[in-house]
Design an enzyme around this catalytic site. Structure first.
Site, PDB file in Angstrom:
ATOM      1  N   GLY A  13      43.355  49.023  42.457  1.00 51.00           N
ATOM      2  CA  GLY A  13      44.345  48.110  43.038  1.00 51.00           C
ATOM      3  C   GLY A  13      45.522  47.868  42.104  1.00 51.00           C
ATOM      4  N   ASN A  14      45.270  47.934  40.795  1.00 54.88           N
ATOM      5  CA  ASN A  14      46.344  47.700  39.828  1.00 54.88           C
ATOM      6  C   ASN A  14      47.405  48.789  39.843  1.00 54.88           C
ATOM      7  OD1 ASN A  14      45.729  45.194  38.456  1.00 54.88           O
ATOM      8  ND2 ASN A  14      43.860  46.223  37.791  1.00 54.88           N
ATOM      9  N   LYS A 131      31.633  37.349  40.149  1.00 51.95           N
ATOM     10  CA  LYS A 131      32.941  38.006  40.232  1.00 51.95           C
ATOM     11  C   LYS A 131      34.058  36.963  40.306  1.00 51.95           C
ATOM     12  CE  LYS A 131      35.859  41.385  41.203  1.00 51.95           C
ATOM     13  NZ  LYS A 131      36.205  42.407  40.225  1.00 51.95           N
ATOM     14  N   LYS A 215      34.499  48.048  44.604  1.00 53.10           N
ATOM     15  CA  LYS A 215      35.111  49.118  45.411  1.00 53.10           C
ATOM     16  C   LYS A 215      34.575  50.502  45.042  1.00 53.10           C
ATOM     17  CE  LYS A 215      38.842  51.339  43.136  1.00 53.10           C
ATOM     18  NZ  LYS A 215      38.284  51.106  41.800  1.00 53.10           N
ATOM     19  N   LYS A 277      31.744  51.736  37.043  1.00 50.77           N
ATOM     20  CA  LYS A 277      32.211  53.023  37.568  1.00 50.77           C
ATOM     21  C   LYS A 277      31.169  54.114  37.304  1.00 50.77           C
ATOM     22  CE  LYS A 277      36.971  51.681  36.803  1.00 50.77           C
ATOM     23  NZ  LYS A 277      37.148  51.095  38.138  1.00 50.77           N
TER      24      LYS A 277
END
Lengths: 315, 315
Positions: A13-14, A131, A215, A277
């Site tokens: 998103g960044n 989160k 995500k 990840k």
């Protein structure tokens, strides 16, 4: 490298926001363009493409806007905020990617789908929200919100208090059949934005919940269910490193799942950063995936050729 | 009445909101449920379904939230606001419609697509903005915004000042190929929300513009381009009336395009209300459509059988 099978690319998103501008403005388009030029090249090579994306900064904006206006109009639930960011970021990506394809003379239909991702109502994450989301508050403001709204809030070392929400494990991509139809037709599909809108099943109904699904985990699940051999994670660093930030930092070019799991167990990858990840990558490889490529915007096509980034294979 | 060809149903934005609640909350679900029960029945009869929807109240919320937070974070463009509402309303519709189908034991994939609709950059609407959007302002606030933001604002009889934006004519559904693929596969597609995100072409690029496309006109264009024989407009009244609100008010059950055009020219249908719907219906019938059905939630299935509502046929 034509016809190398289905591919899912997860974009951070960044890399889709310019902090100084509204997200619909020209300079946001310029930020997104770098990513979209690579996505166009990948779609051309692979014949279809599934793009997923994060929404951290963007959902933060939604939470701020909802909070600022809640004396005038009611707040939306966090599930609805995620759906809004899927609309906002999906629109940006499909427009800029469409421009790039048009300039290249390629006619590949693109769509952005609102995507729900089912989690289990008894996921342990719901009992232990971790989160952080949305704006920072003072201790007094935080106390007020914990009391009036029932939020769980935690202090973030020196920066103030933030709401924390559960991050449950994704179990089912609700719109999988549609995504599959479009990939089968050789199209580009943008979906599962922000990890998907988190929903739980209650009998014959599904309902949105206040949570954030990782995500990369949602994208790994989607890649598995689509039978994609290749899953790409685009992030802020060009490669995965061991001894990251130390004098003997070393980039990993090609590793097996077993090797990288060993590094993970040795503590090489930071919690809340590279570790999730790697976990998502391992999950994908355990469920039949062939390779995971981790790299940064500008290096993705080279990384798919094995000339940059980190490639993790099952064996 | 099985296999009667493709169908596009346009739902009013007002029938998808509960003014007292956030849009993700249970009572918004209950409002949407009435509409979704009919949509499920229609999808079952026709074998596929395209749903479009308005976003008037919802985009108003987005504008208020953006305005309230603009001292903290930048505002999005109005094109981005429309995309956000496509995410928000698409999510609501696909979730509730999915619940209804699950309860009926029907397995029809549903998706919501972010949809761009191209308008001409030289559309006369851009020189004469007429569509009021967003919150009301005092005369002083309005003067400030007209100066600082370059907005065009108009006074709305006694209620204050509102921003007005262009309402250009829709020319092209950018995501048509994708919508067509999904309809071909017998799925339910929710798209063109709020009349679509308005975009103009600049050479090889498309760009969002601050405008609002009439959702019935965009839906009529989509229905034509999909080759759908039937186009349904769901609105706040069960039928179209002549002499509306007068003692000799009369509902129209079945009329030809020629007959209703005569009534329109005689001034029977209100500007900004029924008249644009009739114009959209006539456009669809002139471009090869077979019938337009206008009715309200709760009466749509009966109206499709000719037992309620107003049916307009080409001849």
């Amino acid at each position: 490298m034509k016809n190398t099978g289905r591919i899912v690319v997860a974009i951070g998103g960044n890399s889709l926001i310019n902090p100084g501008s509204g997200r619909g403005n020209r300079d946001t388009h310029e930020v997104a363009r770098a990513v979209c030029e690579e996505l166009a090249a990948i779609a051309d090579i692979f014949g279809s493409l599934v793009v997923t994306h994060g929404n951290g900064p963007q959902v933060g904006y939604e939470l701020i806007r909802n909070a600022q206006a809640d004396h005038i109009i009611p707040r939306d639930g966090m599930d609805v905020n995620v759906a809004a960011t899927q609309g906002i970021i999906g629109y940006l990506l499909q427009q800029v990617l469409g421009d790039v394809l048009e300039e290249l003379g390629k006619n590949i239909p693109i769509s952005s789908l609102i995507t729900q991702v089912e989690v289990k109502a008894d996921d342990p994450g719901f009992k232990n929200p971790t989160k952080p989301v949305g704006p920072f508050y003072t201790e007094e403001e935080a106390a007020d919100r914990m009391k009036s709204k029932g939020w769980i809030m935690k202090e973030d070392a020196g920066r103030g208090w933030r709401r924390v929400v559960p991050s449950p494990i994704p179990k089912k991509i609700v719109e999988l059949a549609t995504i599959n139809s479009l990939v089968e037709a050789g199209q580009i599909v943008i979906c599962a934005g922000g990890g998907g809108v988190p929903v739980v099943r209650e009998g014959k109904k599904i309902r949105g919940v206040a949570a954030v699904i990782d995500k990369d985990h949602a994208s790994a699940l989607l890649a598995s269910k689509l039978g994609a051999p290749t899953f790409v994670i685009s992030t802020g660093v060009p490669e995965v490193y061991i001894n990251f930030g130390k004098t003997d930092q070393k980039a990993l070019r090609a590793v097996t799942a077993k090797e990288i799991k060993k590094y993970m167990d040795q503590g090489h990858f930071a919690e809340g950063s590279m570790k999730p990840k790697i976990k998502a990558a391992l999950g994908f490889l355990e469920h039949g995936g062939f390779r995971v490529v981790i790299s940064s915007p500008g290096n993705l096509v080279s990384a798919l050729k094995g000339e940059a980034g980190t490639t993790i294979t099952a064996e």
